[in-house]
Design a protein around this motif. Structure first.
Motif, PDB file in Angstrom:
ATOM      1  N   CYS A 580       0.828  -1.204   0.000  1.00 59.19           N
ATOM      2  CA  CYS A 580       0.000   0.000   0.000  1.00 59.19           C
ATOM      3  C   CYS A 580       0.867   1.261   0.000  1.00 59.19           C
ATOM      4  O   CYS A 580       1.894   1.333   0.683  1.00 59.19           O
ATOM      5  CB  CYS A 580      -0.919   0.008   1.215  1.00 59.19           C
ATOM      6  N   ARG A 581       0.441   2.250  -0.785  1.00 62.19           N
ATOM      7  CA  ARG A 581       1.131   3.534  -0.853  1.00 62.19           C
ATOM      8  C   ARG A 581       0.083   4.644  -0.941  1.00 62.19           C
ATOM      9  O   ARG A 581      -0.966   4.483  -1.577  1.00 62.19           O
ATOM     10  CB  ARG A 581       2.050   3.618  -2.082  1.00 62.19           C
ATOM     11  N   ILE A 582       0.402   5.777  -0.302  1.00 60.52           N
ATOM     12  CA  ILE A 582      -0.500   6.929  -0.309  1.00 60.52           C
ATOM     13  C   ILE A 582       0.312   8.163  -0.646  1.00 60.52           C
ATOM     14  O   ILE A 582       1.238   8.514   0.094  1.00 60.52           O
ATOM     15  CB  ILE A 582      -1.179   7.113   1.062  1.00 60.52           C
ATOM     16  N   TRP A 583      -0.024   8.812  -1.740  1.00 62.52           N
ATOM     17  CA  TRP A 583       0.611  10.073  -2.114  1.00 62.52           C
ATOM     18  C   TRP A 583      -0.277  11.222  -1.658  1.00 62.52           C
ATOM     19  O   TRP A 583      -1.483  11.235  -1.942  1.00 62.52           O
ATOM     20  CB  TRP A 583       0.775  10.156  -3.631  1.00 62.52           C
ATOM     21  N   MET A 584       0.270  12.191  -0.953  1.00 67.35           N
ATOM     22  CA  MET A 584      -0.478  13.383  -0.572  1.00 67.35           C
ATOM     23  C   MET A 584       0.501  14.507  -0.250  1.00 67.35           C
ATOM     24  O   MET A 584       1.689  14.260  -0.012  1.00 67.35           O
ATOM     25  CB  MET A 584      -1.414  13.111   0.605  1.00 67.35           C
TER      26      MET A 584
END
Length: 918
Positions: A580-584
């Motif tokens: 899982c990866r989250i870009w913000m």
């Protein structure tokens, strides 16, 4: 093979629900059943199945917390002998079949009993009403909990059950599907369109299809008076439950109220006499009384109360993960039945998340080390020239930010790795939430579709060419993304490249908003779907993206509840959490970190209040006193001008995370610190005599007068609401002769390569902190950005008696052990546990060097000239750890300029076409 393995998994799991087995016995049993069921799975697949089952059955979930009022009268234990658990038994079998861990099912059984027991007794003929709230975590299983509650309520004798399921059609439809599967046992949409031909069992109906509840809504249509009147004849004198899943829409509620009134007016009041349970999903959204004046009751709020008041016996249970707003429902509005609001006056239940929950704490607290890169988070810093955070409805989009391309490549690689792990039959989704405008969402969909097509074309031509395929620039970029993100998860690039085309060829890009809903996880295919979903508000509340693996999130709301609800990436990621990866943006990451801590404190507060036998009104007071409530207060309760807010400082942590960068204020605050140190020296407190501790130099038993004089001289920035000296000095003044008479004082000094700094005869090494560099335009030093921290973790342990500290740590580990999280957190303790056992307050004098901006910081600057406002020498700040008071309900008054507050934090967002057509 995948279908047969799933059947083998179901059989083994059902057996383990009744008898646990050791590792060897489990593998032996799997081997026996593999042969008996003719699955013929290879040894490696059987070993992977054994590991999956072991992991699932090792998952635990705590019982949470229950706060109720003195009017509670137990009735369920006595009534149980006469209750046949028909609907619950079906649902429990479905939970087992769906792979829910045994411990989670057992705990859900216990918790739903506790909630049901707080509802009204349906066997009691006298008039009653009950109001309660269940506080869960975003995407943690609240729907499963209230579906179980519905099943048990129906078994106990509730005959009308209404579920209000959010403000969007797609969420209502999704909730109806889950009620169909978990309670009704029929596909209501198929039944509505095909009649008897569509009357096929699904979900719980596959175990037992008798006593089918009547649904006055279906997966295709919300409540309609004409349809309801037709179906009334099927109710058979209410021998089976009647259920409605309706949208949180004033026209829908009006139609339901009119239909009930019309039936009652005709003398058909049998329904009105039935015990009614109303489940309000996402209860903080549109249900509460949000008007500034309590007489100006919002339409939906009033309609919900009208609905409850139509029944002689009714229960309201609001489910939410973000209850700050609900607590602001005024509990003093109990003038009469018509004016009574939805405050959960009878009970509040806090749900623990299972130990495998992938939530805010894990991502934004544990997953962000003090040193090094975040585990799951990645920064967006390249969007402003292409798609600014703040943009209008006519924003064009001719290309994609490179970070979004990187996120898409990561998603495609993650999908492939999941297939190689045997998860080809599971859904896999990517979320892109970057605009509230549906037109802009359409542009994003087109650009992403084009880029996906380009990658697929390259893989078709060159993907099978082994190392020669790396000459293709698209495959080279995929390889680079793999190297940065997933080389440890799947070390063999050649294997990955060879499998990628087959894995991602079915991928599709869809919109999910008020004009389109491309999400559809149904279908008979044995392959899970691969979906890139672009949306705004429809993807921000309640809607579940199955198998969400990668997120690109570009939003700027700072409202606690709105921001947390946008966290669709929370949930359960069994077998692929590492992918899982989250870009913000960095600013949003800071906000989430801040909010995650506030949410943890909220659940902890519930547990403390349960032990203290407090009431919901007491909990409401505590939450309204919490600094985190300021944002909700600003939105829901403020008029114009100034607002006076009461905040509790018992068991509180206060820190100058926002410091004035005006040169005259920096000089004045440094001089103020010098005077404090000089006065300390005059009383015999100096650096030589101070105790050297981790993080600085500790002075003990410092008189309160010196702390008060420092606060009196502190120049506070007008955006630093919680460090206004006046309220804090007032709180201290009331306790200066006893609880807060003597203080521990820490003068910070860190190890490492920081340049020494001399101040009033002390030589210290400053802490290093990044700031929100854009905030310099307001002459503001935002320490650690919106994460709002100047202090280091562990600072509140300083000065605490070692025995009491060890006891607090042991109690914390015991709580974690109950929740199955000891391995993950045993080495890290939150500061709040030490604050609760302090004998004396702690004052920290911070000396901080502002870190020079990095490349990503400079890219995000709206005006680089603000860097001229960076201080050239270390700056002074302070923090205070205030232990629990003997007068915990005493609050002090903060004053907030509401106009300025809204400028800083924004108003609640409104989507372009966010609300569905009436």
């Amino acid at each position: 093979m995948t279908v047969h393995l799933k059947h083998l998994d179901d059989v083994v799991s059902q057996s383990l629900a009744h008898e646990r087995k050791s590792g060897d016995d489990l593998r032996s049993f799997i081997g026996t059943m593999n042969m008996a069921l003719n699955v013929n799975a290879p040894p490696d697949a059987l070993e992977q199945l054994a590991r999956n089952i072991e992991e699932r059955f090792g998952i635990t979930m705590g019982l949470g917390a229950m706060v109720d009022d003195e009017s509670f009268r137990p009735w369920l234990d006595e009534a149980k002998a006469g209750i046949e658990p028909y609907y619950w038994d079906r649902y429990k079998k479905l939970l087992h079949k769906n792979g829910l861990p045994q411990d989670v099912i057992t705990t859900t059984d216990e918790i739903t009993d506790r909630i049901l027991g707080r509802l009204g007794n349906p066997g009691l003929a006298e008039k009653w009403d009950r109001r309660g709230m269940v506080v869960g975590h975003v995407q943690s299983g609240k729907t499963a909990n209230y579906t179980g509650l519905i099943c048990k309520a129906a078994d106990a004798g509730y005959r009308l059950i209404v579920v209000i399921a959010g403000i969007h059609n797609n969420l209502r439809n999704q909730t109806q599907e889950r009620i169909d599967e978990g309670f009704i046992g029929r596909d209501t949409g198929r039944l509505a369109t095909q009649g008897k031909k569509g009357n096929r069992a699904i979900g719980v109906g596959l175990f037992d299809d008798r006593n089918v509840p009547v649904s006055l809504t279906n997966t295709l249509a919300d409540f309609r008076k004409d349809t309801a009147s037709t179906n009334t004849s099927q109710i058979d004198s209410y021998k089976v439950p009647v259920v409605l899943v309706i949208k949180k829409n004033h026209n829908t509620l009006r139609n339901l109220l009119d239909w009930l009134r019309e039936n009652s007016a005709r003398g058909d009041d049998q329904m009105i006499d039935q015990p009614m349970l109303l489940i309000d999903d996402e209860a903080d959204n549109a249900s509460i009384n949000t008007k500034y004046s309590k007489e100006e009751i919002t339409k939906i709020n009033g309609q919900i109360r009208d609905l409850l008041n139509m029944f002689h016996r009714s229960c309201y249970v609001g489910y939410t993960a973000t209850p700050f707003a609900n607590i602001f429902v005024d509990p003093d509005q109990y003038d009469d039945a018509l004016k009574e609001d939805l405050f959960p006056k009878h009970f509040i239940v806090g749900l623990d998340a299972p130990s495998n929950y992938f939530g805010a704490s894990k991502i934004f607290i544990d997953g962000i080390p003090d040193e090094g890169d975040p585990v799951w988070l990645r920064y967006i810093g390249d969007n402003e020239d292409i798609l600014p955070v703040k943009h209008t409805i006519d924003q064009t989009l001719d290309e994609l930010p490179e970070s979004l391309k990187e996120a898409l490549r990561a998603f495609l690689i993650a999908r492939t790795i999941r297939n190689l792990r045997g998860q080809a039959g599971s859904h896999c989704s990517m979320l892109v939430n970057a605009s509230r405008f549906t037109a802009v969402q359409g542009h994003l969909r087109n650009r992403l579709h084009e880029y996906l097509t380009t990658i697929l074309d390259s893989l078709r031509v060159n993907g099978s060419r082994g190392s020669d395929g790396l000459r293709d620039p698209q495959i080279t970029q995929l390889h680079e993304t793999w190297r940065k993100e997933y080389a440890a998860a799947e070390p063999n690039w050649s294997r990955l490249q060879a499998a990628m085309l087959e894995a991602i060829a079915p991928a599709k890009v869809v919109e999910v908003n008020s004009r389109a809903n491309g999400l559809d996880y149904s279908g008979a295919s044995s392959l899970g779907q691969t979906v890139i979903a672009i949306g705004g508000f429809s993807l921000s509340r309640g809607l579940t993206l199955e198998g969400l693996t990668v997120t690109w999130f570009l939003r700027n709301t700072m409202m606690y509840d709105t921001l947390m609800q946008m966290g669709r990436w929370f949930g359960y990621r069994g077998g692929y959490e590492d992918l899982c990866r989250i870009w913000m943006p960095a600013e949003a990451i800071d906000w989430y970190s801040h909010i995650a801590e506030a949410s943890e404190e909220l659940h902890l507060e519930l547990k403390k209040m349960e032990k203290a036998k407090a009431t919901p009104a007491d909990f409401g007071l505590a939450v309204r006193s919490h600094p985190a409530s300021l944002l909700v207060t600003a939105r829901n309760k403020m008029g114009s001008g100034q607002k006076h807010i009461l905040i509790g400082l018992s068991n509180a942590w206060v820190e100058t995370a926002k410091i004035s960068a005006k040169p005259q204020d920096l000089v004045a605050n440094e001089e103020n610190a010098q005077q404090l140190l000089e006065k300390l020296a005059g009383l015999g407190f100096d650096q030589i005599g101070a105790e050297k501790v981790a993080g600085g130099h500790l002075l003990q038993d410092v008189p309160v007068e010196l702390i008060d004089q420092f606060l009196l001289g502190w120049r506070n920035h007008d955006q630093a609401f919680l460090t206004q000296p006046g309220p804090i000095r007032a709180y201290i003044r009331d306790r200066r002769d006893d609880e807060l008479k003597d203080w521990d004082v820490l003068v910070t000094s860190v190890s490492g390569d920081a340049m020494p700094f001399d101040i009033a005869g002390w030589t210290v090494k400053p802490q290093i902190r990044r700031i929100g560099y854009n905030d310099l335009q307001d002459h503001l030093l935002s320490m650690s950005g919106k994460r709002a921290r100047i202090a280091s973790r562990g600072v509140e342990k300083i000065g605490v008696d070692p025995t009491r500290a060890r006891q607090a740590e042991a109690e914390y580990l015991t709580e974690l052990k109950q929740e199955g999280e000891v391995a993950a957190k045993s080495a890290s303790f939150p500061d709040r546990i030490y604050r609760q056992v302090r004998h004396k307050p702690l004052f920290v004098l911070h000396v901080v060097k502002v870190r020079e901006p990095g490349e990503e910081d400079i890219k995000s600057l709206a005006d680089r000239r603000v860097l001229d406002r960076l201080p050239t020498r270390p700056v002074v700040g302070w923090s205070a750890s205030l232990p629990p008071s003997s007068k915990p309900n005493d609050r002090v008054e903060y004053i907030i300029n509401t106009v300025k507050f809204r400028e800083l934090y924004g108003a609640e967002e409104e989507d372009d076409g966010a609300f569905e057509d009436d």
